[in-house]
Scaffold this active site. Structure first.
Site, PDB file in Angstrom:
ATOM      1  CE  LYS A  17      -2.372  -0.481   3.609  1.00 32.20           C
ATOM      2  NZ  LYS A  17      -2.319   0.187   4.864  1.00 32.20           N
ATOM      3  CB  ILE A 148     -10.290  -4.198  16.742  1.00 32.18           C
ATOM      4  CG1 ILE A 148     -11.161  -5.449  16.678  1.00 32.18           C
ATOM      5  CG2 ILE A 148     -10.713  -3.313  17.919  1.00 32.18           C
ATOM      6  CD1 ILE A 148     -11.147  -6.287  17.928  1.00 32.18           C
ATOM      7  CB  THR A 188     -13.361 -10.285  -7.721  1.00 31.32           C
ATOM      8  OG1 THR A 188     -14.579 -11.010  -7.893  1.00 31.32           O
ATOM      9  CG2 THR A 188     -12.652 -10.162  -9.050  1.00 31.32           C
ATOM     10  N   GLY A 355      22.696  -0.518  14.288  1.00 33.87           N
ATOM     11  CA  GLY A 355      22.075  -1.529  15.131  1.00 33.87           C
ATOM     12  C   GLY A 355      22.227  -1.194  16.596  1.00 33.87           C
ATOM     13  CB  CYS A 382      24.858   4.487  12.852  1.00 39.45           C
ATOM     14  SG  CYS A 382      24.348   5.280  14.376  1.00 39.45           S
ATOM     15  CG  LEU A 383      26.698  -1.090  15.657  1.00 43.28           C
ATOM     16  CD1 LEU A 383      27.165  -0.757  17.065  1.00 43.28           C
ATOM     17  CD2 LEU A 383      25.726  -2.265  15.688  1.00 43.28           C
ATOM     18  N   GLY A 384      28.087   0.828  12.558  1.00 46.20           N
ATOM     19  CA  GLY A 384      29.164   0.401  11.656  1.00 46.20           C
ATOM     20  C   GLY A 384      30.428   1.209  11.894  1.00 46.20           C
ATOM     21  CG  LEU A 385      32.213   5.755  13.014  1.00 45.43           C
ATOM     22  CD1 LEU A 385      32.412   7.017  12.193  1.00 45.43           C
ATOM     23  CD2 LEU A 385      31.969   6.117  14.475  1.00 45.43           C
ATOM     24  CG  HIS A 508      21.337   6.018  10.427  1.00 42.95           C
ATOM     25  ND1 HIS A 508      21.555   4.667  10.296  1.00 42.95           N
ATOM     26  CD2 HIS A 508      21.282   6.271  11.755  1.00 42.95           C
ATOM     27  CE1 HIS A 508      21.618   4.114  11.497  1.00 42.95           C
ATOM     28  NE2 HIS A 508      21.464   5.065  12.401  1.00 42.95           N
ATOM     29  CD  GLU A 510      21.175   4.278   6.696  1.00 36.30           C
ATOM     30  OE1 GLU A 510      22.255   4.868   6.505  1.00 36.30           O
ATOM     31  OE2 GLU A 510      20.878   3.746   7.785  1.00 36.30           O
TER      32      GLU A 510
HETATM   33  N1  GLN Z   1      23.775   1.407  19.210  1.00 38.81           N
HETATM   34  C1  GLN Z   1      24.573   2.496  18.738  1.00 38.81           C
HETATM   35  C2  GLN Z   1      24.275   3.775  19.512  1.00 38.81           C
HETATM   36  O1  GLN Z   1      23.231   3.902  20.094  1.00 38.81           O
HETATM   37  C3  GLN Z   1      24.380   2.706  17.258  1.00 38.81           C
HETATM   38  C4  GLN Z   1      22.974   3.069  16.881  1.00 38.81           C
HETATM   39  C5  GLN Z   1      22.688   2.928  15.416  1.00 38.81           C
HETATM   40  O2  GLN Z   1      23.406   2.239  14.692  1.00 38.81           O
HETATM   41  N2  GLN Z   1      21.621   3.540  14.947  1.00 38.81           N
HETATM   42  O3  GLN Z   1      25.063   4.667  19.531  1.00 38.81           O
END
Ligand code: GLN
Length: 547
Positions: A17, A148, A188, A355, A382-385, A508, A510
């Site tokens: 949707k 509901i 249908t 994450g 983010c968590l990746g950095l 982020h 993305e």
């Molecule tokens: N958990 C990490 C923090 O809170 C990274 C958060 C995230 O990746 N959005 O700083």
């Protein structure tokens, strides 16, 4: 005065949707109309910020720091407008406002009821979006007719027609027309039932969009038209599409935007459609051929919606340069085992997404190490950095026990930590850094080259930061903090000179990528991954020639 389109869903959830609503948004925008979009979610959570991604997919963050439903990501990508926290309202947030008003005595002692108090609040949320400069507000009602929780929302949109006038409102119902293999027929009946249910709430749909795995024949359209009491041109077929960006084109071919404009009184001559830019984009998606394999190291790899914007940003970064990004979903907890078995060797690039929580973090750290050592292009979000910084601290600067306070508060080297002022705030919910923040980029760095700018703004959603006490040690060890907050306190980007692309961002990015404006960091990652893929080609040819 703004016109309103309400999109409801019938028969089943996950009908797309949101994509259908977004596609209509794109079509109206391509007619020169100013469109904005909104999602009303009937669940009781005040916002999706605390929802488990397993259940609801990613939390999409707006410029103003709203934590919203992932459909807002589709809206932004299709309509190419930045939305706000008001563009998503849940039943929880609506009840919260109503109860707060009740506590303040705003209802003057009257009994507070779903009708009119909750419905008035819902209508107020819809009206807020209908600002002077907006021609059309598209409001998608989450959930399925028959639930509901949806009743107050249906009642509110029903009343809305009376409030603003019949000619200013259009109801679109998206339903499922299943194909039954044994009888070889499309059915249908579920559509009829869901339209009956909608009517029992006082809403006669103006348009019925039939979702199906195959197109709906003219005969079937006539049947739906007859039984659901809509003109035959108001029955629109919308089949599954491998390329979501094609949906606006197919809905246009079905005449959807023409019909909606007619209903809402927009003169087609005054608003001719120009879909040429979008059609070029669709062709670009379809003609992207050079395959590139990007490993996405995640916790929720069985539910790709948990990383929806990351996946879309990767695709955008690919098709702008003729590259078809193939995603290899890698369970973070399995990375160490996979590395041991040499199973990540065919990756051309790696993304370590955001994450929360400890699960899988060691696997993400191992992936960052592998990418660094094997010169695999890698983007940390983010968590990746944060895991890139931890891995660098542990393996290059000799802080073997480096960690983040989020995962091990007893670590002697908290290279990722809360800032001092945050640690004093007891309520964790209040400490999150949310929304758009600026960063200064280092001239000559990989990130400055990618963005082609030295001051950039990105959306954030995190609590922890690179610990300033360790910054000089990390920098002395060769890590470049290539982007920082304008006051120089917060590290926003890290990178490694001499590596093809090993870049982490605390933000982020993305969330800001659009198919027609792919995000520069994703473009740069995919370009580096494509170089790696192509660099390997002669080697592969050699091998086959030998065998
Ligand atoms: N958990 C990490 C923090 O809170 C990274 C958060 C995230 O990746 N959005 O700083």
């Amino acid at each position: 005065m703004a016109k309103h389109i309400f999109v409801t869903g019938g028969v089943s959830s996950s009908l797309g949707k949101g994509l259908t609503a977004s596609s209509l948004g794109r079509l109206l925008k391509s007619r020169g109309l100013k469109v904005t979009m909104q999602k009303l979610d009937p669940y009781i959570n005040v916002d999706p910020g605390t929802l488990n991604p397993f259940e609801h997919g990613e939390v999409f963050v707006t410029d103003d720091g709203g934590e919203t439903d992932l459909d807002l990501g589709h809206y932004e990508r299709f309509v190419d407008e930045s939305l706000h926290r008001d563009s998503n309202a849940t039943a929880g947030s609506i009840y919260q406002s109503v109860i707060a008003k009740e506590r303040r005595g705003s209802y003057l002692g009257r009994t507070v009821q779903v009708i009119p108090h909750v419905t008035d609040e819902i209508k107020d949320r819809i009206r807020r979006l209908a600002t002077e400069d907006v021609d059309v507000v598209i409001t998608e009602v989450g959930g399925t007719v028959g639930d509901i929780e949806i009743l107050p929302f249906l009642e509110a949109i029903r009343q809305f027609r009376k409030d603003v006038g019949r000619q200013n409102v259009c109801y679109i119902h998206v339903t499922l027309v299943p194909y039954l293999g044994p009888s070889g027929e499309q059915k249908t009946k579920p559509t009829q039932h869901s339209v009956t249910e909608l009517r029992s709430r006082g809403i006669q749909p103006d348009v019925i969009i039939c979702r199906s795995d195959r197109s709906i024949s003219a005969g079937l359209k006539r049947k739906v038209s007859l039984l659901c009491d809509v003109p035959v041109q108001a029955v629109v077929s919308c089949t599954d599409s491998p390329n979501i960006y094609e949906i606006p084109i197919s809905l246009h071919e079905e005449g959807l935007d023409d019909y909606v404009c007619e209903l809402l009184g927009f003169d087609a001559d005054e608003h001719p459609i120009d879909l040429s830019a979008w059609a070029t984009l669709v062709r670009r998606v379809e003609s992207a051929e050079r395959p590139v394999r990007v490993g996405l190291i995640g916790k929720y790899v069985n539910l790709p919606d948990a990383y929806l914007s990351v996946v879309e940003a990767l695709r955008h970064g690919g098709f702008v340069q003729g590259v078809k990004v193939e995603i290899d979903w890698i369970q973070a907890e399995e990375v160490e085992g996979l590395l041991g078995a040499g199973r990540l060797a065919d990756l051309d690039g790696i993304v370590i997404p955001g994450g929360f929580g400890e699960r899988g973090v060691e696997g993400k750290i191992a992936a960052a190490t592998y990418a660094r050592e094997a010169a695999v292009p890698c983007l940390g979000l983010c968590l990746g950095l944060q895991v890139m910084v931890i891995e660098y601290a542990r393996n290059v600067t000799g802080l073997a026990q480096a960690n983040s306070r989020e995962f091990d508060a007893s670590s002697p080297h908290l290279v990722i930590d809360l800032m001092d002022e945050q640690r004093e705030v007891v309520d964790m919910g209040g400490t999150m850094r949310l929304g758009l923040f600026p960063a200064k980029l280092m001239p000559g760095s990989a990130v400055a080259a990618a963005y082609g700018a030295e001051l950039v703004y990105e959306r954030h959603r995190h609590r922890f930061e690179v610990n300033p006490r360790y910054r000089s040690r990390l920098e002395a060890g060769g890590l470049v903090c290539s982007g920082v907050s304008p006051d120089d306190r917060l590290v926003e980007y890290v990178e490694l000179p001499g590596h093809p692309f090993w870049v982490g961002t605390q933000a982020h990015p993305e969330f800001r990528s659009r198919p027609d404006h792919p995000h520069p960091l994703f473009v740069a990652l995919v370009a580096a991954a494509a170089d790696r893929a192509e660099g390997r080609l002669p080697h592969l040819i050699d091998v086959s020639e030998v065998s």
